[in-house]
Structures are given as structure tokens and as C-alpha cells.
Scaffold this motif. Sequence first.
Motif, short mmCIF file in Angstrom:
data_model
loop_
_atom_site.label_atom_id
_atom_site.label_comp_id
_atom_site.label_asym_id
_atom_site.label_seq_id
_atom_site.Cartn_x
_atom_site.Cartn_y
_atom_site.Cartn_z
N MET A 12 3.84 2.33 1.83
CA MET A 12 4.46 1.12 2.48
C MET A 12 3.59 -0.05 1.72
O MET A 12 4.28 -1.24 1.66
CB MET A 12 3.73 1.17 4.08
CG MET A 12 4.58 2.07 4.78
SD MET A 12 6.06 1.55 4.86
CE MET A 12 6.15 -0.05 5.41
N PHE A 13 2.35 -0.02 1.19
CA PHE A 13 1.86 -1.18 0.76
C PHE A 13 2.02 -1.21 -0.94
O PHE A 13 1.87 -0.22 -1.60
CB PHE A 13 0.26 -1.27 1.02
CG PHE A 13 0.15 -1.36 2.25
CD1 PHE A 13 0.71 -2.38 3.23
CD2 PHE A 13 -0.61 -0.41 3.14
CE1 PHE A 13 0.41 -2.58 4.54
CE2 PHE A 13 -0.91 -0.70 4.37
CZ PHE A 13 -0.21 -1.46 5.07
N ASN A 14 2.16 -2.38 -1.47
CA ASN A 14 2.14 -2.56 -3.02
C ASN A 14 3.30 -1.55 -3.73
O ASN A 14 3.11 -1.25 -4.88
CB ASN A 14 0.87 -2.28 -3.69
CG ASN A 14 -0.30 -3.19 -3.21
OD1 ASN A 14 0.16 -4.35 -3.04
ND2 ASN A 14 -1.43 -2.82 -2.90
N HIS A 195 1.60 -6.98 -0.06
CA HIS A 195 0.43 -6.92 -0.55
C HIS A 195 -0.72 -7.26 0.37
O HIS A 195 -0.54 -8.31 1.07
CB HIS A 195 0.22 -7.88 -1.70
CG HIS A 195 -1.14 -7.80 -2.27
ND1 HIS A 195 -2.31 -8.75 -1.98
CD2 HIS A 195 -1.77 -6.90 -3.11
CE1 HIS A 195 -3.15 -8.42 -2.75
NE2 HIS A 195 -3.14 -7.35 -3.46
N VAL A 196 -1.68 -6.71 0.72
CA VAL A 196 -2.56 -6.77 1.70
C VAL A 196 -3.94 -7.34 1.21
O VAL A 196 -4.47 -6.72 0.28
CB VAL A 196 -3.03 -5.65 2.60
CG1 VAL A 196 -4.05 -5.82 3.56
CG2 VAL A 196 -1.69 -5.09 3.30
N ASP A 197 -4.45 -8.36 1.18
CA ASP A 197 -5.56 -8.74 0.69
C ASP A 197 -6.79 -8.78 1.86
O ASP A 197 -6.92 -9.38 2.80
CB ASP A 197 -5.57 -10.73 0.39
CG ASP A 197 -6.66 -11.16 -0.28
OD1 ASP A 197 -7.69 -10.34 -0.50
OD2 ASP A 197 -6.51 -12.06 -0.49
N ARG A 217 -5.11 -7.15 -16.69
CA ARG A 217 -4.16 -7.11 -15.74
C ARG A 217 -4.18 -5.90 -15.08
O ARG A 217 -3.60 -5.28 -14.24
CB ARG A 217 -2.64 -7.11 -16.11
CG ARG A 217 -2.09 -8.51 -16.77
CD ARG A 217 -2.12 -9.64 -15.76
NE ARG A 217 -1.17 -9.43 -14.75
CZ ARG A 217 0.06 -9.52 -15.16
NH1 ARG A 217 0.65 -9.92 -16.30
NH2 ARG A 217 1.05 -9.26 -14.08
N LYS A 218 -5.44 -4.99 -15.39
CA LYS A 218 -5.85 -3.70 -14.84
C LYS A 218 -5.66 -3.70 -13.23
O LYS A 218 -5.51 -2.83 -12.53
CB LYS A 218 -6.86 -3.10 -15.39
CG LYS A 218 -7.00 -1.53 -15.04
CD LYS A 218 -5.96 -0.73 -15.54
CE LYS A 218 -6.16 0.76 -15.48
NZ LYS A 218 -5.20 1.47 -15.59
N ALA A 219 -6.46 -4.72 -12.63
CA ALA A 219 -6.63 -4.83 -11.28
C ALA A 219 -5.62 -5.56 -10.51
O ALA A 219 -6.01 -5.62 -9.29
CB ALA A 219 -8.18 -5.31 -11.08
N ASP A 220 -4.43 -5.52 -11.08
CA ASP A 220 -3.43 -6.45 -10.32
C ASP A 220 -3.10 -5.45 -9.03
O ASP A 220 -2.99 -4.18 -9.21
CB ASP A 220 -2.15 -6.62 -11.23
CG ASP A 220 -2.16 -7.68 -12.18
OD1 ASP A 220 -3.13 -8.29 -12.15
OD2 ASP A 220 -1.25 -7.89 -13.13
N PHE A 221 -2.75 -6.17 -8.11
CA PHE A 221 -2.33 -5.80 -6.56
C PHE A 221 -3.43 -5.00 -5.86
O PHE A 221 -3.04 -4.38 -4.75
CB PHE A 221 -1.04 -4.81 -6.97
CG PHE A 221 0.15 -5.48 -7.95
CD1 PHE A 221 0.64 -6.73 -7.23
CD2 PHE A 221 0.46 -5.03 -9.08
CE1 PHE A 221 1.49 -7.22 -8.20
CE2 PHE A 221 1.06 -5.66 -9.87
CZ PHE A 221 1.87 -6.74 -9.22
N HIS A 222 -4.44 -4.87 -6.23
CA HIS A 222 -5.51 -4.29 -5.69
C HIS A 222 -5.87 -4.95 -4.40
O HIS A 222 -5.99 -6.19 -4.31
CB HIS A 222 -7.07 -3.95 -6.36
CG HIS A 222 -7.09 -2.85 -7.24
ND1 HIS A 222 -7.40 -1.71 -6.54
CD2 HIS A 222 -6.56 -2.64 -8.42
CE1 HIS A 222 -7.22 -0.62 -7.95
NE2 HIS A 222 -6.80 -1.42 -8.98
#
Length: 298
Positions: A12-14, A195-197, A217-222
Motif C-alpha cells: 500500500m505504501f510507496n 508516502h507516509v512521513d 538518493r538511496k534513502a528516497d521514500f523512507h
Amino acid sequence: MHGQLAFLSQRMFNTPLAIKREKAEVVMASLADRLGISHIGRLDGSTISPMAFGAWDEEYESDTRAGRVVDPGYDMIADTGIAMITVRGTLVQKLRSLRPYSGMTGYDGLRQSILSAHADPGVRAIVFDIDSPGGEVAGCFDLADTVYALRGDKPMWSILSESAYSAAYALASATDKIIVPRTGGVGSIGVITMHVDWSKALTASGYQVTFITYGDRKADFHPEIPLSKEAFEAAQADINTMGELFVSTVARNRNLAADAVREMQAACFMGENGVSRGLADAVMAPDAALLALLAELA
């Protein structure tokens, strides 16, 4: 239960979804509640409870050597030659079940059921019994192309037992005919991702997360960090690409101009409204639609 929550959260996420927005919000709120993120919303969880109709039966898991029947993934309507394939709930790429299970239907199971019904000499026509808000983009358009390529051999009708939205509509559009009931709906031809922050919630709880990466960009969307401008733009570009694929697929399947599909702006259309837009062929109750198919086969 924790395994199922992880499975649903991952799907569901990302990740890009072709699902009706209201359904996405309901599932997101339900998952948030179960994961202890109460500020997003609370629900009773009924939207992802196991399905009563068409649920997987353990007897189908055994083989013929045990003297049991192997499930083909579709049901034959007696004395008609019509195979009925059930499409219910949220659609996911891999479910490892030929039948809807726990509120989900897998594209993998649908593919097997469709190909088996198509190859069965006793099957004269195939009916997709659809009531679904859509689901994952992954696997959806490949399956729609498979269905579209089977046209012209055996009649394939999508008879909605209420609605086919988003990914479910992509599949329905690939069949020969779509029948929608008066209060049912079609459309939602669009793609969405969430995207949940969690960064503020973590900070308020006294936690600080530090990512050590190789590659900017490795941590994108965490979820532990705010979404960067670069990550947002990359996600939007992907969503646009998949949205255009959705538009072109429906335009091809329904013989519509791509601009006409695009201008619908992922809206949903009920009953006759969907027919007037070219997204469905007729308004009928499911039983009346089956009788119409039988008359065509006669």
C-alpha cells in the motif's frame, strides 16, 4: 497477523496503485490504526476482513493422487458452457491463490484461471464477475494485455456485481463487453501513490533516525524522513508514465480517443453515465446480463 500487516503495508505504501482514492484512504487508515499510528485515523477493520464469497478452500490445495479435485480457478454455470471467474476486493500482483482470499485477488491466480478457462473445450464463454476498487499497478497491464490478446475466440464479458474501478477497470476494459448495474460504477482511470512521513512522530517520541548511504538518493521514500523535492519529482514522473500507459490501454481496449480518456481525469461514473462515456456497453442487473450472454450463445 503481523505477517499479514507487513504484506499489506508493503503493497500500500510507496508503490504505485491503480485504486479508487477513497479505498486507498480506507485501507491506509485501517493499517495505520493497526500499526499504532492513531493520528491518521481509526476504523473497525471490516474493510480488510476475510471474504465470505469465493474464499480459498483448503481442499483445493491437494492433488489428484489424494483423490481430491484440483481447482481450475473458475466455476461452470450448469448446462451453459459459461465459466465464471471471480474478481473481488483489492487486486495484488502475487497472492498464490486461484480464488479471492482475505479481501484480495491476485493477478497471478487470475492469469491461470483465465488461460485455463480459455483452453477448456467445455467452456463456450468466459464471464468476469467483478466488484473491485482496483489495486496494484504491478502486473495489471500485463494481464490486461493477455486478456485483450484472447479476444475473438470465446466471448469474454465483464459483468459487474457492482463496480470496477481503476486496475479492475483496466482488466474489464480488455474484455469484449462490460455490463454495469444501475448503482454500479466504472472509471477511476488513474494512478496514485502514498508516502507516509513518520519523522515528526519519531521525534516526538524521542527517536532520531540517521541514514548512512552510498548514493544521494538511496534513502528516497523512507518514511523516517521527509520526502525530498527530488524524490517527489521522480515519483511524479513515474506516476505520469504509468498514468499514460493506463490511458493508452483503455483507449485501445474500448476504441476511444486517448484524449477523451485523459480528459476524464480519473473520475468515477455510475451506471448509465459510464455507458455514455464509452466505458461500459449496457446497464443491466447481473442476472439479466447472464441471460443476455446466453441468448447470444444460442
